[in-house]
Scaffold this motif. Structure first.
Motif, PDB file in Angstrom:
ATOM      1  N   ILE A  82      41.836  38.312  38.007  1.00  0.00           N
ATOM      2  CA  ILE A  82      40.599  39.068  37.811  1.00  0.00           C
ATOM      3  C   ILE A  82      40.089  38.909  36.383  1.00  0.00           C
ATOM      4  CG2 ILE A  82      39.621  41.398  37.766  1.00  0.00           C
ATOM      5  CD1 ILE A  82      41.540  42.111  40.054  1.00  0.00           C
ATOM      6  N   SER A  83      41.024  38.946  35.424  1.00  0.00           N
ATOM      7  CA  SER A  83      40.603  38.809  34.023  1.00  0.00           C
ATOM      8  C   SER A  83      40.009  37.426  33.733  1.00  0.00           C
ATOM      9  CB  SER A  83      41.797  39.065  33.106  1.00  0.00           C
ATOM     10  OG  SER A  83      42.797  38.064  33.281  1.00  0.00           O
ATOM     11  N   GLU A  84      40.387  36.413  34.511  1.00  0.00           N
ATOM     12  CA  GLU A  84      39.849  35.064  34.331  1.00  0.00           C
ATOM     13  C   GLU A  84      38.518  34.873  35.066  1.00  0.00           C
ATOM     14  OE1 GLU A  84      40.805  32.600  32.486  1.00  0.00           O
ATOM     15  OE2 GLU A  84      42.650  33.492  31.697  1.00  0.00           O
ATOM     16  N   GLY A  85      38.025  35.947  35.721  1.00  0.00           N
ATOM     17  CA  GLY A  85      36.745  35.866  36.412  1.00  0.00           C
ATOM     18  C   GLY A  85      36.832  35.253  37.794  1.00  0.00           C
ATOM     19  N   GLY A  86      38.022  35.298  38.389  1.00  0.00           N
ATOM     20  CA  GLY A  86      38.195  34.680  39.704  1.00  0.00           C
ATOM     21  C   GLY A  86      37.517  35.428  40.840  1.00  0.00           C
ATOM     22  N   LEU A  87      37.252  36.719  40.657  1.00  0.00           N
ATOM     23  CA  LEU A  87      36.661  37.505  41.749  1.00  0.00           C
ATOM     24  C   LEU A  87      35.272  36.999  42.135  1.00  0.00           C
ATOM     25  CD1 LEU A  87      37.603  41.262  41.205  1.00  0.00           C
ATOM     26  CD2 LEU A  87      37.856  39.905  43.284  1.00  0.00           C
ATOM     27  N   SER A  88      34.495  36.588  41.172  1.00  0.00           N
ATOM     28  CA  SER A  88      33.145  36.100  41.469  1.00  0.00           C
ATOM     29  C   SER A  88      33.200  34.860  42.356  1.00  0.00           C
ATOM     30  CB  SER A  88      32.401  35.778  40.169  1.00  0.00           C
ATOM     31  OG  SER A  88      32.265  36.940  39.374  1.00  0.00           O
ATOM     32  N   ASN A  89      34.117  33.941  42.022  1.00  0.00           N
ATOM     33  CA  ASN A  89      34.250  32.731  42.838  1.00  0.00           C
ATOM     34  C   ASN A  89      34.761  33.060  44.235  1.00  0.00           C
ATOM     35  OD1 ASN A  89      33.401  31.233  40.656  1.00  0.00           O
ATOM     36  ND2 ASN A  89      35.465  30.594  40.035  1.00  0.00           N
ATOM     37  N   LEU A  90      35.712  34.011  44.313  1.00  0.00           N
ATOM     38  CA  LEU A  90      36.258  34.398  45.619  1.00  0.00           C
ATOM     39  C   LEU A  90      35.185  35.062  46.470  1.00  0.00           C
ATOM     40  CD1 LEU A  90      38.758  34.512  47.396  1.00  0.00           C
ATOM     41  CD2 LEU A  90      39.352  36.700  46.334  1.00  0.00           C
ATOM     42  N   ARG A  91      34.379  35.877  45.870  1.00  0.00           N
ATOM     43  CA  ARG A  91      33.286  36.525  46.608  1.00  0.00           C
ATOM     44  C   ARG A  91      32.276  35.492  47.088  1.00  0.00           C
ATOM     45  NH1 ARG A  91      28.210  38.504  45.481  1.00  0.00           N
ATOM     46  NH2 ARG A  91      27.593  40.398  46.614  1.00  0.00           N
ATOM     47  N   ALA A 138      43.738  29.907  35.112  1.00  0.00           N
ATOM     48  CA  ALA A 138      42.390  29.510  34.696  1.00  0.00           C
ATOM     49  C   ALA A 138      41.940  28.259  35.436  1.00  0.00           C
ATOM     50  CB  ALA A 138      42.366  29.294  33.184  1.00  0.00           C
ATOM     51  N   GLU A 139      42.850  27.316  35.587  1.00  0.00           N
ATOM     52  CA  GLU A 139      42.512  26.095  36.323  1.00  0.00           C
ATOM     53  C   GLU A 139      42.245  26.397  37.790  1.00  0.00           C
ATOM     54  OE1 GLU A 139      44.416  21.692  37.373  1.00  0.00           O
ATOM     55  OE2 GLU A 139      45.503  23.084  36.052  1.00  0.00           O
ATOM     56  N   ASP A 176      50.840  39.276  44.319  1.00  0.00           N
ATOM     57  CA  ASP A 176      51.576  39.745  43.142  1.00  0.00           C
ATOM     58  C   ASP A 176      50.615  40.502  42.226  1.00  0.00           C
ATOM     59  OD1 ASP A 176      53.059  40.153  40.900  1.00  0.00           O
ATOM     60  OD2 ASP A 176      53.609  38.054  40.580  1.00  0.00           O
ATOM     61  N   PRO A 177      50.860  41.800  41.971  1.00  0.00           N
ATOM     62  CA  PRO A 177      49.916  42.580  41.150  1.00  0.00           C
ATOM     63  C   PRO A 177      49.660  41.977  39.765  1.00  0.00           C
ATOM     64  CG  PRO A 177      51.479  44.027  42.235  1.00  0.00           C
ATOM     65  CD  PRO A 177      51.962  42.638  42.480  1.00  0.00           C
ATOM     66  N   SER A 178      50.699  41.449  39.115  1.00  0.00           N
ATOM     67  CA  SER A 178      50.497  40.874  37.782  1.00  0.00           C
ATOM     68  C   SER A 178      49.632  39.623  37.848  1.00  0.00           C
ATOM     69  CB  SER A 178      51.851  40.558  37.141  1.00  0.00           C
ATOM     70  OG  SER A 178      52.585  39.642  37.934  1.00  0.00           O
ATOM     71  N   PHE A 179      49.847  38.811  38.887  1.00  0.00           N
ATOM     72  CA  PHE A 179      49.013  37.628  39.062  1.00  0.00           C
ATOM     73  C   PHE A 179      47.572  38.037  39.342  1.00  0.00           C
ATOM     74  CE2 PHE A 179      46.919  34.404  41.589  1.00  0.00           C
ATOM     75  CZ  PHE A 179      47.247  33.219  40.938  1.00  0.00           C
ATOM     76  N   VAL A 204      41.093  29.190  39.045  1.00  0.00           N
ATOM     77  CA  VAL A 204      39.782  29.824  39.139  1.00  0.00           C
ATOM     78  C   VAL A 204      38.675  28.773  39.038  1.00  0.00           C
ATOM     79  CG1 VAL A 204      38.198  31.419  37.994  1.00  0.00           C
ATOM     80  CG2 VAL A 204      40.610  32.052  38.276  1.00  0.00           C
ATOM     81  N   GLU A 205      38.878  27.821  38.144  1.00  0.00           N
ATOM     82  CA  GLU A 205      37.878  26.754  37.986  1.00  0.00           C
ATOM     83  C   GLU A 205      37.758  25.933  39.267  1.00  0.00           C
ATOM     84  OE1 GLU A 205      37.036  22.853  35.116  1.00  0.00           O
ATOM     85  OE2 GLU A 205      38.690  24.224  34.688  1.00  0.00           O
ATOM     86  N   ARG A 206      38.902  25.663  39.910  1.00  0.00           N
ATOM     87  CA  ARG A 206      38.873  24.877  41.156  1.00  0.00           C
ATOM     88  C   ARG A 206      38.192  25.652  42.290  1.00  0.00           C
ATOM     89  NH1 ARG A 206      42.108  20.434  41.881  1.00  0.00           N
ATOM     90  NH2 ARG A 206      43.229  19.698  40.031  1.00  0.00           N
ATOM     91  N   LEU A 207      38.337  26.984  42.279  1.00  0.00           N
ATOM     92  CA  LEU A 207      37.656  27.780  43.309  1.00  0.00           C
ATOM     93  C   LEU A 207      36.139  27.627  43.210  1.00  0.00           C
ATOM     94  CD1 LEU A 207      39.658  31.156  43.354  1.00  0.00           C
ATOM     95  CD2 LEU A 207      39.578  29.435  45.166  1.00  0.00           C
ATOM     96  N   GLY A 208      35.639  27.348  42.025  1.00  0.00           N
ATOM     97  CA  GLY A 208      34.200  27.194  41.842  1.00  0.00           C
ATOM     98  C   GLY A 208      33.742  25.752  41.839  1.00  0.00           C
ATOM     99  N   ALA A 209      34.606  24.800  42.240  1.00  0.00           N
ATOM    100  CA  ALA A 209      34.246  23.381  42.255  1.00  0.00           C
ATOM    101  C   ALA A 209      33.188  23.099  43.314  1.00  0.00           C
ATOM    102  CB  ALA A 209      35.489  22.532  42.493  1.00  0.00           C
ATOM    103  N   ASP A 210      32.516  21.982  43.158  1.00  0.00           N
ATOM    104  CA  ASP A 210      31.473  21.591  44.113  1.00  0.00           C
ATOM    105  C   ASP A 210      32.067  21.008  45.391  1.00  0.00           C
ATOM    106  OD1 ASP A 210      29.527  22.401  42.338  1.00  0.00           O
ATOM    107  OD2 ASP A 210      29.368  20.420  41.395  1.00  0.00           O
ATOM    108  N   GLU A 211      33.207  20.340  45.286  1.00  0.00           N
ATOM    109  CA  GLU A 211      33.810  19.696  46.451  1.00  0.00           C
ATOM    110  C   GLU A 211      34.584  20.737  47.270  1.00  0.00           C
ATOM    111  OE1 GLU A 211      36.187  16.416  45.318  1.00  0.00           O
ATOM    112  OE2 GLU A 211      34.623  15.480  44.084  1.00  0.00           O
ATOM    113  N   ASP A 212      34.336  20.687  48.580  1.00  0.00           N
ATOM    114  CA  ASP A 212      34.976  21.652  49.461  1.00  0.00           C
ATOM    115  C   ASP A 212      36.487  21.444  49.524  1.00  0.00           C
ATOM    116  OD1 ASP A 212      34.777  23.806  51.560  1.00  0.00           O
ATOM    117  OD2 ASP A 212      35.664  22.204  52.774  1.00  0.00           O
ATOM    118  N   GLY A 213      36.931  20.185  49.437  1.00  0.00           N
ATOM    119  CA  GLY A 213      38.365  19.927  49.490  1.00  0.00           C
ATOM    120  C   GLY A 213      39.101  20.546  48.326  1.00  0.00           C
TER     121      GLY A 213
END
Length: 551
Positions: free
Chosen positions: A42-51, A7-8, A34-37, A10-19
């Motif tokens: 995905i369940s934490e909503g990380g795909l939107s930030n990655l996209r 969860a953290e 890792d499939p389980s990871f 995923v949150e960092r992927l959506g941070a304002d700072e590029d670093g």
């Protein structure tokens, strides 16, 4: 995944700072495989930030994001976030971006998208997002995409080469499988014009083979698939491309102009033409379409390629043959088709996909590379030309006639099997061409006879050995029986002569046996050999009772 808060992350992927985003993406790329990871991510909503990072990030953050996305797609996850915006963005990166690590990741994403059409999890409504069709709108915007992609297989970065070749393989397989009979040949020709054959041929002969083994083997398998597909296309003169190819062959022969204009119509009207229009070029009949039955469109391509690239030599050869008696003229067209058939058999074009799978397994052992990789198959056109020129040379040297055609075909088959089969992975095409042209007829005859002997040995060797063993046994039994019969009849011998060596006879030259003659005879039950010594040989042979000694 241990100790990593998804969860953290995923949150960092959506941070304002590029670093912050860059560090999060860096950590993500080592865990997303890792499939389980991936499921938790995905369940934490990380795909939107990655996209979002894929569409808008830059530098290393973008490179890490592309790597994460490609690995996620390889797990067959995250496809609901792939649309034309993502595809167009990734195609743009391949064409426009200068950094290798970004281009490498972008090509990997596209490779997953194109290859995903074979997945069973493809949603019915998302067919336009997968396969080659998903890239076509973006390629229309960036027309230099294929040129850039083909150029990437010559890059110094082996990972970039591998990704580019994997994408090319996926595009080829998709085009062959799903495009129409007009579209896929155009696409393949486009790749060939951009130099994909030259690039892959160089990689197959390079020392970087180990890093690129799997995509190179897949390209080799696809080359066989292409050749087989062309071979399986029957010649249909109602098809414009087939008709044009055959007409091009005829026009390249510099035919004589007819005395009167030819009425070109399709209503079956009589047309004035040369009664030997096609037999003059080396076909067996005046219906050339039927003679491509064994080689299909591949045979026509090979013949047309020779005629187009060597038009002057083709015309000179026709003029030379025209001055000879009909029975001694070399049938050029039939020779070309025969060489095509020889190459088809030589490279096992009819091999199944199972053979390719066995090749993938054999890649685990590097010592198998020399046996698996056949770079010369990529030089099909030049090998066909070399084989055809060798046919012409042997026809002239041997003084062959029309009835000898199949004998010449077998001779050329031996030649190509020896030269191509004996070539190593790093043997250049120039060396192969020189060996084909330098082989003399006598050496080929000798090799032909050796091959024939080996063929007979393989076919009849077991039976011949069995017959030989039986004959040896029968001969031995016959000799034994013959000698026993002689012993049963009895015979006279010189007593003591022949049993001593020459030195012994010299040392004992004054030795004379008391009775110089011996008579020996085998008993009727064949158990004992009876014998006795006599002063003279009598007129009548002694009876068995007169022979007291026995052994």
């Amino acid at each position: 995944m241990d100790g990593l808060d998804v969860a953290e992350l995923v949150e960092r992927l959506g941070a304002d700072e590029d670093g912050v985003r860059k560090m999060a993406a860096f950590k993500l790329q080592s865990n997303i495989g890792d499939p389980s990871f991936a499921d938790v991510f995905i369940s934490e909503g990380g795909l939107s930030n990655l996209r979002y990072l894929t569409l808008h990030a830059s530098g290393n953050t973008l490179a890490y994001s592309l790597t994460c996305l490609s690995r996620l797609l390889e797990l067959d996850k995250g496809w609901d976030h792939i649309n034309q915006d993502v595809v167009e963005r990734v195609v743009e990166l391949v064409v426009m971006h200068p950094l290798v690590n970004i281009v490498r990741g972008a090509i990997a994403v596209l490779g997953a998208i194109v290859a995903h059409q074979r997945s069973s999890n493809t949603q019915p409504g998302n067919t336009e997002t997968f396969g080659f069709r998903a890239l076509k709108p973006a390629i229309a915007i960036y027309p230099h995409f294929l040129e850039k992609l083909v150029g990437s297989i010559s890059a110094a970065d082996h990972a970039l080469c591998a990704n580019a070749l994997q994408l090319i393989n996926a595009l080829m397989r998709d085009a062959i499988t799903n495009d129409g009979e007009v579209e896929w040949p155009r696409f393949i020709k486009r790749l060939q014009d951009l130099g994909v054959i030259k690039g892959v041929y160089r990689l197959m002969q390079s020392n970087a083979l180990q890093d690129l083994a799997h995509p190179l083997l897949e390209f080799q398998v696809l080359t066989k698939v292409l050749l087989r597909k062309w071979r399986d296309i029957p010649i249909d003169l109602h098809k414009p491309e087939h008709r044009r190819a055959l007409k091009g062959i005829h026009l390249a022969s510099n035919p004589e102009k007819p005395p009167e204009p030819i009425e070109d119509g399709e209503d079956g009207k009589d047309k004035k033409h040369n009664p030997e229009k096609w037999r003059r070029l080396g076909f067996e009949t005046e219906n050339p379409g039927l003679e491509f039955e064994d080689t299909g469109y591949l045979g026509m391509m090979d013949l047309a390629d020779y005629v187009r690239k060597h038009e002057n030599a083709f015309q000179r050869l026709l003029l030379e043959q025209y001055t000879l008696p009909p029975r001694t003229r070399c049938p050029i067209a039939r020779a070309s088709l025969a060489v095509t058939t020889i190459l088809i058999n030589r490279f096992e074009v009819d091999g199944s996909d199972l053979d390719g799978a066995k090749g993938y397994l054999a890649l685990e052992t590097r010592s198998n590379y020399e046996k698996i990789f056949k770079p010369l198959i990529l030089q099909w056109s030049r090998l066909h030309l070399a084989g055809l020129q060798a046919f012409f040379r042997l026809w002239k040297v041997t003084g062959a006639e029309r009835e000898d055609f199949l004998k010449l075909v077998d001779l050329v088959r031996v030649l190509l099997d020896v030269v191509i089969g004996g070539a190593k992975r790093d043997t250049s095409i120039q060396e192969v061409e020189e060996k084909i042209q330098d082989y003399d007829c006598e050496s080929l005859r000798r090799l032909q006879m050796e091959n024939l002997q080996l063929t007979y040995e393989d076919t009849w060797g077991h039976h011949l050995r069995q017959v030989r063993d039986e004959l040896d046994h029968e001969a031995l039994q016959f000799m034994k029986e013959q000698r026993i019969r002689c012993l049963l009849q009895g015979a006279w011998f010189l007593n003591g002569q022949g049993s001593r060596s020459a030195s012994s006879r010299v040392a004992q030259h004054d030795f004379k046996p008391a009775q110089p003659y011996r008579y020996a005879k085998l008993s009727n039950n064949r158990r004992y050999l009876h014998y006795a010594d006599f002063d003279v040989m009598g007129d009548q042979d002694p009876d068995l009772d007169a022979l007291p000694e026995k052994r």
